[in-house]
Scaffold this motif. Sequence first.
Motif, PDB file in Angstrom:
ATOM      1  N   UNK A 192     -23.575  31.678  74.218  1.00  6.22           N
ATOM      2  CA  UNK A 192     -24.222  31.048  73.071  1.00  6.22           C
ATOM      3  C   UNK A 192     -25.081  32.029  72.288  1.00  6.22           C
ATOM      4  N   UNK A 193     -25.867  32.854  72.976  1.00  2.00           N
ATOM      5  CA  UNK A 193     -26.746  33.779  72.261  1.00  2.00           C
ATOM      6  C   UNK A 193     -25.947  34.838  71.498  1.00  2.00           C
ATOM      7  N   UNK A 194     -24.785  35.211  72.029  1.00  2.00           N
ATOM      8  CA  UNK A 194     -23.934  36.172  71.329  1.00  2.00           C
ATOM      9  C   UNK A 194     -23.355  35.546  70.071  1.00  2.00           C
ATOM     10  N   UNK A 195     -22.938  34.281  70.165  1.00  2.00           N
ATOM     11  CA  UNK A 195     -22.415  33.581  68.991  1.00  2.00           C
ATOM     12  C   UNK A 195     -23.487  33.437  67.918  1.00  2.00           C
ATOM     13  N   UNK A 196     -24.727  33.145  68.325  1.00  2.00           N
ATOM     14  CA  UNK A 196     -25.816  32.992  67.367  1.00  2.00           C
ATOM     15  C   UNK A 196     -26.095  34.305  66.650  1.00  2.00           C
ATOM     16  N   UNK A 207     -32.419  34.721  70.096  1.00  2.00           N
ATOM     17  CA  UNK A 207     -31.614  33.537  70.372  1.00  2.00           C
ATOM     18  C   UNK A 207     -31.910  33.005  71.774  1.00  2.00           C
ATOM     19  N   UNK A 208     -32.070  33.905  72.732  1.00  2.21           N
ATOM     20  CA  UNK A 208     -32.388  33.474  74.092  1.00  2.21           C
ATOM     21  C   UNK A 208     -33.714  32.730  74.137  1.00  2.21           C
ATOM     22  N   UNK A 209     -34.681  33.192  73.345  1.00  3.63           N
ATOM     23  CA  UNK A 209     -35.985  32.514  73.288  1.00  3.63           C
ATOM     24  C   UNK A 209     -35.827  31.122  72.686  1.00  3.63           C
ATOM     25  N   UNK A 210     -35.088  31.024  71.573  1.00  3.80           N
ATOM     26  CA  UNK A 210     -34.865  29.721  70.930  1.00  3.80           C
ATOM     27  C   UNK A 210     -34.176  28.755  71.890  1.00  3.80           C
ATOM     28  N   UNK A 242     -34.625  24.583  71.381  1.00  7.37           N
ATOM     29  CA  UNK A 242     -34.496  24.436  69.934  1.00  7.37           C
ATOM     30  C   UNK A 242     -33.049  24.551  69.450  1.00  7.37           C
ATOM     31  N   UNK A 243     -32.111  24.662  70.396  1.00  6.02           N
ATOM     32  CA  UNK A 243     -30.714  24.852  70.034  1.00  6.02           C
ATOM     33  C   UNK A 243     -29.868  23.715  70.616  1.00  6.02           C
ATOM     34  N   UNK A 244     -28.979  23.183  69.781  1.00  9.09           N
ATOM     35  CA  UNK A 244     -28.046  22.149  70.226  1.00  9.09           C
ATOM     36  C   UNK A 244     -26.615  22.633  70.024  1.00  9.09           C
ATOM     37  N   UNK A 286     -19.988  23.250  67.400  1.00 10.69           N
ATOM     38  CA  UNK A 286     -20.965  23.295  66.315  1.00 10.69           C
ATOM     39  C   UNK A 286     -22.346  23.558  66.909  1.00 10.69           C
ATOM     40  N   UNK A 287     -22.985  24.615  66.436  1.00 18.01           N
ATOM     41  CA  UNK A 287     -24.316  25.003  66.902  1.00 18.01           C
ATOM     42  C   UNK A 287     -25.349  24.533  65.891  1.00 18.01           C
ATOM     43  N   UNK A 288     -26.440  23.978  66.383  1.00 18.30           N
ATOM     44  CA  UNK A 288     -27.509  23.492  65.498  1.00 18.30           C
ATOM     45  C   UNK A 288     -28.833  24.135  65.908  1.00 18.30           C
ATOM     46  N   UNK A 289     -29.512  24.739  64.925  1.00 16.83           N
ATOM     47  CA  UNK A 289     -30.814  25.365  65.156  1.00 16.83           C
ATOM     48  C   UNK A 289     -31.751  24.917  64.050  1.00 16.83           C
ATOM     49  N   UNK A 290     -32.859  24.266  64.438  1.00  8.55           N
ATOM     50  CA  UNK A 290     -33.835  23.784  63.456  1.00  8.55           C
ATOM     51  C   UNK A 290     -33.172  22.971  62.347  1.00  8.55           C
TER      52      UNK A 290
END
Length: 252
Positions: A11-15, A26-29, A34-36, A54-58
């Motif tokens: 996930x963090x690589x995709x972000x 991304x790892x912190x988020x 804070x990530x869906x 589908x990734x959702x952030x804030x």
Amino acid sequence: MDCSGDQSERLQKAMARLGVASRRHAEILISQGLVKVNGQTVTQPGFKVTPEDVIEVNAKTYSSGPSEDLVYVMLYKPAGVITSVTDPHQRKTVIDLLGQNIKERVYPVGRLDYDTSGLLLLTNDGELTFRLTHPSFGVEKVYRASVAGNISDQAIRTLESGVHLEDGMTSPAKIKKLSRYKSGNQTEIELAIHEGKNRQVRRMLEQVGYPVFRLRRICFGPLQLDPKMTAGEYRLLTTSEVNALKEAVSIR
């Protein structure tokens, strides 16, 4: 969710690939909840996603695929254009200047004030964006400013020592006095800083008694504004320019 096969990635690589954040950020988020992914909160950085997810952030959504090519754009931002992807007040944005010629979704690296012109980098490389804008990497920005009056040596020494603003002391700046225009009673200077406070250069010069008439950024780290470009023009970075930026923030 099917995470089998070669199409899955952490996930963090995709972000980072999508320009959301660097992998570390991304790892912190993710750890902060804070990530869906597909509407479900994910708190494990090792979680894998596929192009269908589908990734959702804030409250902002991103499709995790297909992968976009990394793009690096140098824009000569004119004054009177907002450094933003969109604007609720319908002002012209830096993205508007790119038109339809850049197919990938790129984002400004840092900001230039509405009334400030000059070098602006836009990219979809999240890792590079994070490092170029994070204070710990100390990336230097150089501005050329025309200020009212003949700037004094004392004002220059104050700028070089640090100026007290309402949001704290600035780090020492590097100042070079270029010329004085007697007819307009103005001085042109170059000022280098590595911070990114809101309207920092303008506020620093106002604080020492020399308001800014014109302000233009000419360098961002090792990247220099192309002298062949005019305000509103843009071009892709060369491979050597991209490599220099990555080297400046220790990306191997």
